[in-house]
Design a protein around this motif. Structure first.
Motif, PDB file in Angstrom:
ATOM      1  N   LEU A 153     -22.374  -8.589 -16.845  1.00 32.00           N
ATOM      2  CA  LEU A 153     -23.447  -8.153 -15.958  1.00 32.00           C
ATOM      3  C   LEU A 153     -24.360  -9.312 -15.586  1.00 32.00           C
ATOM      4  O   LEU A 153     -24.771  -9.458 -14.428  1.00 32.00           O
ATOM      5  CB  LEU A 153     -24.274  -7.053 -16.627  1.00 32.00           C
ATOM      6  N   LEU A 154     -24.687 -10.141 -16.572  1.00 36.78           N
ATOM      7  CA  LEU A 154     -25.553 -11.295 -16.320  1.00 36.78           C
ATOM      8  C   LEU A 154     -24.911 -12.235 -15.312  1.00 36.78           C
ATOM      9  O   LEU A 154     -25.570 -12.698 -14.364  1.00 36.78           O
ATOM     10  CB  LEU A 154     -25.830 -12.025 -17.632  1.00 36.78           C
ATOM     11  N   LEU A 155     -23.615 -12.502 -15.479  1.00 33.85           N
ATOM     12  CA  LEU A 155     -22.920 -13.402 -14.562  1.00 33.85           C
ATOM     13  C   LEU A 155     -22.796 -12.790 -13.179  1.00 33.85           C
ATOM     14  O   LEU A 155     -22.955 -13.476 -12.165  1.00 33.85           O
ATOM     15  CB  LEU A 155     -21.527 -13.730 -15.120  1.00 33.85           C
ATOM     16  N   ALA A 156     -22.499 -11.487 -13.122  1.00 35.04           N
ATOM     17  CA  ALA A 156     -22.360 -10.811 -11.837  1.00 35.04           C
ATOM     18  C   ALA A 156     -23.671 -10.863 -11.062  1.00 35.04           C
ATOM     19  O   ALA A 156     -23.682 -11.096  -9.844  1.00 35.04           O
ATOM     20  CB  ALA A 156     -21.917  -9.365 -12.049  1.00 35.04           C
ATOM     21  N   ALA A 157     -24.784 -10.638 -11.751  1.00 33.17           N
ATOM     22  CA  ALA A 157     -26.085 -10.677 -11.083  1.00 33.17           C
ATOM     23  C   ALA A 157     -26.441 -12.095 -10.652  1.00 33.17           C
ATOM     24  O   ALA A 157     -27.001 -12.299  -9.564  1.00 33.17           O
ATOM     25  CB  ALA A 157     -27.162 -10.127 -12.015  1.00 33.17           C
ATOM     26  N   ALA A 158     -26.116 -13.087 -11.477  1.00 33.75           N
ATOM     27  CA  ALA A 158     -26.496 -14.471 -11.176  1.00 33.75           C
ATOM     28  C   ALA A 158     -25.737 -15.029  -9.983  1.00 33.75           C
ATOM     29  O   ALA A 158     -26.296 -15.780  -9.178  1.00 33.75           O
ATOM     30  CB  ALA A 158     -26.273 -15.351 -12.399  1.00 33.75           C
ATOM     31  N   GLY A 159     -24.453 -14.680  -9.850  1.00 33.63           N
ATOM     32  CA  GLY A 159     -23.641 -15.247  -8.776  1.00 33.63           C
ATOM     33  C   GLY A 159     -23.293 -14.294  -7.665  1.00 33.63           C
ATOM     34  O   GLY A 159     -22.634 -14.677  -6.702  1.00 33.63           O
ATOM     35  N   GLY A 160     -23.718 -13.015  -7.775  1.00 38.32           N
ATOM     36  CA  GLY A 160     -23.392 -12.024  -6.756  1.00 38.32           C
ATOM     37  C   GLY A 160     -21.954 -11.577  -6.789  1.00 38.32           C
ATOM     38  O   GLY A 160     -21.401 -11.169  -5.764  1.00 38.32           O
ATOM     39  N   HIS A 161     -21.315 -11.631  -7.961  1.00 40.24           N
ATOM     40  CA  HIS A 161     -19.888 -11.327  -8.062  1.00 40.24           C
ATOM     41  C   HIS A 161     -19.642  -9.818  -8.176  1.00 40.24           C
ATOM     42  O   HIS A 161     -20.444  -9.082  -8.759  1.00 40.24           O
ATOM     43  CB  HIS A 161     -19.293 -12.021  -9.290  1.00 40.24           C
ATOM     44  N   HIS A 162     -18.495  -9.389  -7.639  1.00 39.43           N
ATOM     45  CA  HIS A 162     -18.065  -8.003  -7.802  1.00 39.43           C
ATOM     46  C   HIS A 162     -17.470  -7.838  -9.197  1.00 39.43           C
ATOM     47  O   HIS A 162     -16.819  -8.754  -9.726  1.00 39.43           O
ATOM     48  CB  HIS A 162     -17.012  -7.641  -6.753  1.00 39.43           C
ATOM     49  N   VAL A 163     -17.659  -6.660  -9.783  1.00 35.87           N
ATOM     50  CA  VAL A 163     -17.222  -6.457 -11.165  1.00 35.87           C
ATOM     51  C   VAL A 163     -16.610  -5.070 -11.316  1.00 35.87           C
ATOM     52  O   VAL A 163     -17.061  -4.100 -10.681  1.00 35.87           O
ATOM     53  CB  VAL A 163     -18.408  -6.658 -12.150  1.00 35.87           C
ATOM     54  N   LEU A 164     -15.565  -4.992 -12.140  1.00 37.01           N
ATOM     55  CA  LEU A 164     -14.866  -3.744 -12.438  1.00 37.01           C
ATOM     56  C   LEU A 164     -14.834  -3.550 -13.946  1.00 37.01           C
ATOM     57  O   LEU A 164     -14.373  -4.430 -14.684  1.00 37.01           O
ATOM     58  CB  LEU A 164     -13.429  -3.790 -11.888  1.00 37.01           C
ATOM     59  N   PHE A 165     -15.343  -2.398 -14.420  1.00 39.92           N
ATOM     60  CA  PHE A 165     -15.309  -2.061 -15.841  1.00 39.92           C
ATOM     61  C   PHE A 165     -14.129  -1.128 -16.101  1.00 39.92           C
ATOM     62  O   PHE A 165     -13.996  -0.089 -15.445  1.00 39.92           O
ATOM     63  CB  PHE A 165     -16.619  -1.388 -16.268  1.00 39.92           C
ATOM     64  N   VAL A 166     -13.293  -1.502 -17.061  1.00 36.75           N
ATOM     65  CA  VAL A 166     -12.089  -0.740 -17.391  1.00 36.75           C
ATOM     66  C   VAL A 166     -12.180  -0.288 -18.835  1.00 36.75           C
ATOM     67  O   VAL A 166     -12.397  -1.108 -19.737  1.00 36.75           O
ATOM     68  CB  VAL A 166     -10.812  -1.595 -17.202  1.00 36.75           C
ATOM     69  N   GLY A 167     -12.043   1.001 -19.066  1.00 37.12           N
ATOM     70  CA  GLY A 167     -12.089   1.497 -20.441  1.00 37.12           C
ATOM     71  C   GLY A 167     -12.044   3.007 -20.497  1.00 37.12           C
ATOM     72  O   GLY A 167     -12.180   3.693 -19.471  1.00 37.12           O
ATOM     73  N   PRO A 168     -11.841   3.558 -21.686  1.00 31.99           N
ATOM     74  CA  PRO A 168     -11.771   5.020 -21.844  1.00 31.99           C
ATOM     75  C   PRO A 168     -13.118   5.673 -21.573  1.00 31.99           C
ATOM     76  O   PRO A 168     -14.157   5.001 -21.516  1.00 31.99           O
ATOM     77  CB  PRO A 168     -11.343   5.185 -23.307  1.00 31.99           C
ATOM     78  N   PRO A 169     -13.129   6.991 -21.416  1.00 32.19           N
ATOM     79  CA  PRO A 169     -14.392   7.683 -21.123  1.00 32.19           C
ATOM     80  C   PRO A 169     -15.402   7.546 -22.268  1.00 32.19           C
ATOM     81  O   PRO A 169     -15.037   7.459 -23.445  1.00 32.19           O
ATOM     82  CB  PRO A 169     -13.957   9.152 -20.952  1.00 32.19           C
TER      83      PRO A 169
END
Length: 517
Positions: free
Chosen positions: A214-230
């Protein structure tokens, strides 16, 4: 000009995407059989202005020229006209043509507003682009009072607002002038104050790698996908990203406010705050990218300069998801119709959440799922490879029972303000160095700002070949590694930064592991 022929010209503006092209309302009063016609490619809502304007003029105590033939021309004639925004301009034009107002009353003014049957002015959508264009032309804008807060966002504007048609007429006649709308003072943003409804990052228990992402995504404006069980915190993490982003500057905020003004969702009191849009997975392509007649901005444009959160990403129709591919690259979306073509800005940051299988419980082993490998492949296949290529970070969010066993005895200290400060500093560094965020670096800029040593380049190319990644993924890994180096305060990209960037390819590893089962 014939004594039986009187023509008046009044200015207003149409709404075409985020633009406001000038429209000249020409009103002609002539002898002959009484009639009231509107020409110039008016749609149904514009044609209905005949009844609204007639009733509003009579209810306000002004003479309506019943015994004359009234022709209203909306020029240019090839520009489609929608809605009731032309009512006030038509009413003023009739009064000028009939001699009840001087011709000079409308010479340096533009008029926007809908009239109800009693003559009261009603607000209209898209007032901000219109007032901005009017200001650039050096004219005074006359608008409904319902739109004055929105118009007050602009600096150095010449704008007055009225409640009733009589207010406007008295303003044009001179004795009782309407006061100019005061420019709103920009609210001071508090770095320690979170946007409304956004929790702190400390609310998330465990998940250190996901928080780092999250920190990196916010700092560089990157798109992010979270993968995991419910139930592992994917949605909670995605929502916390909004709190890490700095407030909009004035230029960015005006872009966002213009889009919201067009769609009728303007929020002038919170216009510097970024927004998170979270469409349901059943939404159509038109709802996501925009559409309709006239075309309206979709979710991706309403998320401009903010976040677009796609929860349960694999539940979206594949054709709908693929509509995101071009906007993710270009930062805008073009909607084409038979009559015209409109372009809306759509420079958003995408954050997604995805269950790794239809049943949700898949950690790489067949024992963990109730679905076959074929079913899992079909489920994940709803997300096309080209779209995944455009997502910089794929982060695995697994269950962490050890974190749950650690009972919190005290309320944790807020972490978001401290992280937001890091994000602000990293973004300032990027803007100063290259004029844009790392995610917006063009391919020809990478060799300058993401230069690698021969050893590090060989390491990255070997990893790309091993994971069978594309050239686009290579570029995105470089941009992400540049952001990691910025957060670490390192001038050049090191091998550790590349290794961490490669670690955010969870779905690629998952698919590769799935093929081996």
């Amino acid at each position: 000009m014939s004594a039986e022929l009187a023509i008046a010209r009044v200015y207003t503006r149409a709404l075409q995407g985020i633009d406001a092209p000038l429209v000249t309302v020409e009103v002609c009063l002539a002898g002959g059989l009484p009639a009231f016609a509107i020409v110039g490619l008016p749609q149904t809502g514009v044609k209905e202005a005949r009844d609204r304007v007639r009733s509003a003029l009579m209810a306000s105590g002004y003479d309506f020229p019943r015994a004359k033939k009234i022709t209203v021309n909306l020029a240019p004639a090839d520009l489609p006209k929608y809605g009731a925004r032309y009512d006030l301009a038509i009413a003023v034009g009739i009064l000028i043509a009939d001699g009840q107002l001087p011709e000079s009353a409308a010479a340096s003014r533009e008029f926007y507003g809908e009239l109800n049957l009693t003559g009261e002015l009603c607000g209209v959508n898209g007032i901000l682009p219109a007032v901005l264009a009017c200001r650039n032309e050096g004219r005074e804008a006359v608008i409904p009072q319902q739109n004055q807060v929105e118009a007050g966002l602009l600096k150095q504007q010449q704008c007055v607002a009225g409640i009733h048609l009589r207010d406007v007429v008295e303003h044009l006649q001179g004795p009782q002038r309407l006061p100019n709308i005061a420019t709103q003072n920009n609210p001071q943003t508090d770095d320690n104050q979170l946007p409304t409804g956004v929790g702190d990052i400390s609310d998330v228990i465990g998940q250190d790698q996901a928080k780092r992402a999250l920190l990196l995504a916010a700092a560089g404006g990157h798109h992010v996908l979270f993968v995991g069980p419910p139930g592992t915190g994917k949605t909670m993490l995605a929502q916390r990203l909004l709190g890490l982003l700095p407030a909009l500057d004035e230029e960015e905020a005006l872009e966002v406010a213009a889009i919201r003004s067009i769609s009728g969702t303007a929020e002038p009191h919170h216009w510097l705050q970024r927004r998170l849009r979270s469409p349901h997975h059943s939404c159509s392509a038109a709802a996501l990218v925009g559409g309709g007649n006239p075309p309206q901005p979709g979710e991706i444009s309403l998320a401009h300069r903010g976040l677009l959160f796609l929860d349960e990403m694999a539940e979206f129709t594949r054709s709908v998801l693929d509509c995101l591919r071009e906007p993710l690259e270009s930062g805008e979306v073009t909607i084409s119709r038979a009559a015209h073509q409109l372009t809306f800005p759509a420079r958003f940051q995408m954050v997604c959440a995805l269950n790794p299988s239809p049943c949700g419980n898949f950690d790489g082993t067949l024992a963990s799922i109730r679905a076959s490998p074929e079913q899992v492949n079909k489920y994940l296949g709803r997300i096309s490879g080209p779209l995944l290529d455009r997502i910089d970070m794929q982060v695995e969010v697994l269950r962490q029972p050890d974190a749950l066993r650690q009972q919190r005895e005290t309320i944790p200290e807020p972490e978001t303000p401290k992280w937001r400060q890091q994000v602000t500093e990293a973004r300032s560094l990027q803007i100063k160095r290259q004029g844009c965020l790392n995610t917006d670096l063009q391919a020809n800029q990478l060799s300058t700002y993401c230069r690698l040593s021969a050893e590090h380049h060989k390491f990255l190319v070997t990893a790309i070949e091993r994971f069978n990644l594309s050239h686009r993924a290579y570029h995105r890994l470089l941009r992400l590694a540049r952001t990691i180096a910025d957060i670490e305060g390192t001038e050049s990209i090191q091998r550790g930064h590349l290794a961490e960037a490669l670690g955010y390819r969870a779905l690629d590893r998952l698919l590769s592991h799935l093929k081996s089962l």
